[in-house]
Design a protein around this motif. Sequence first.
Motif, PDB file in Angstrom:
ATOM      1  N   LYS A 189      10.577   3.665  -9.619  1.00  0.00           N
ATOM      2  CA  LYS A 189       9.926   2.444 -10.087  1.00  0.00           C
ATOM      3  C   LYS A 189       9.153   1.856  -8.924  1.00  0.00           C
ATOM      4  O   LYS A 189       9.605   1.928  -7.785  1.00  0.00           O
ATOM      5  N   GLU A 202       6.979  -3.273  -2.983  1.00  0.00           N
ATOM      6  CA  GLU A 202       6.495  -1.976  -2.490  1.00  0.00           C
ATOM      7  C   GLU A 202       4.966  -1.948  -2.469  1.00  0.00           C
ATOM      8  O   GLU A 202       4.352  -1.450  -1.524  1.00  0.00           O
ATOM      9  N   ASP A 249       6.423   4.379  -4.041  1.00  0.00           N
ATOM     10  CA  ASP A 249       7.830   4.195  -4.383  1.00  0.00           C
ATOM     11  C   ASP A 249       8.698   4.482  -3.152  1.00  0.00           C
ATOM     12  O   ASP A 249       9.346   5.521  -3.045  1.00  0.00           O
ATOM     13  N   ASP A 269      13.252   5.052  -6.322  1.00  0.00           N
ATOM     14  CA  ASP A 269      14.043   4.774  -7.530  1.00  0.00           C
ATOM     15  C   ASP A 269      13.212   4.990  -8.796  1.00  0.00           C
ATOM     16  O   ASP A 269      13.595   4.557  -9.880  1.00  0.00           O
ATOM     17  N   ASN A 280      11.560   3.341  -1.986  1.00  0.00           N
ATOM     18  CA  ASN A 280      13.007   3.560  -2.084  1.00  0.00           C
ATOM     19  C   ASN A 280      13.374   4.636  -3.111  1.00  0.00           C
ATOM     20  O   ASN A 280      14.549   4.818  -3.435  1.00  0.00           O
TER      21      ASN A 280
HETATM   22 CA   LIG Z   1      10.762   1.737  -5.904  1.00  0.00          CA
END
Ligand SMILES: [Ca+2]
Length: 131
Positions: A85, A90, A79, A83, A81
Motif C-alpha cells: 500500500k 511514503e 512502497d 506493505d 515499508n
Molecule cells: Ca507502504
Amino acid sequence: MKRIIWGCGLALLLVGAVSAAGPTFEQLDTDRNGKLELNELDAAAVKLFRDADVNRDGVLDRHEFKRLQGPSSSFDDLDANRDEKIDLGEIRRSAALRFDRHDLNQNGALDDMECSPNRMPTVSPLMSVYF
Ligand SMILES: [Ca+2]
Ligand SMILES: [Ca+2]
Ligand SMILES: [Ca+2]
C-alpha cells in the motif's frame, strides 16, 4: 509539436477523470508568484491522492496507484515499508527528495526553468515530483 499535443489529448481521454497528465505549472502556482513551492504541490497532491483512493481506506493499492502513476516512479519504489500500500507519508518522503533534486538553485521553490520539459518528463510538475 502538433503530434505531441494530439498524443496528450488522446492520453487524457483514455485515462479519464484522474489524469496522469495532471495540473499544469500555472494551475499549481496558486499564489501566482511564478514559482512552485512544496506546499502548493502538496495541496494538489493530497487532492489527487484522495481522488485515486477509490475505496477510501486512506492508502493506494496497486490498482488505485495505476491511475496516478507518473513516468518516473514505480509502486515498488514508493512502497517503502513493502506493505503493498502507498500512504501519503511514503508519497511525501519521496516527493521531498525529488523536489530537492529538481530545485537546482536550492531556494525552496521550482521556477519554470527548473520545470522545463527537458528537466521533467511530464508537462505537470506535480506528476514529476509526486507520482
Ligand atoms: Ca507502504
Ligand atoms: Ca507559488
Ligand atoms: Ca485505497
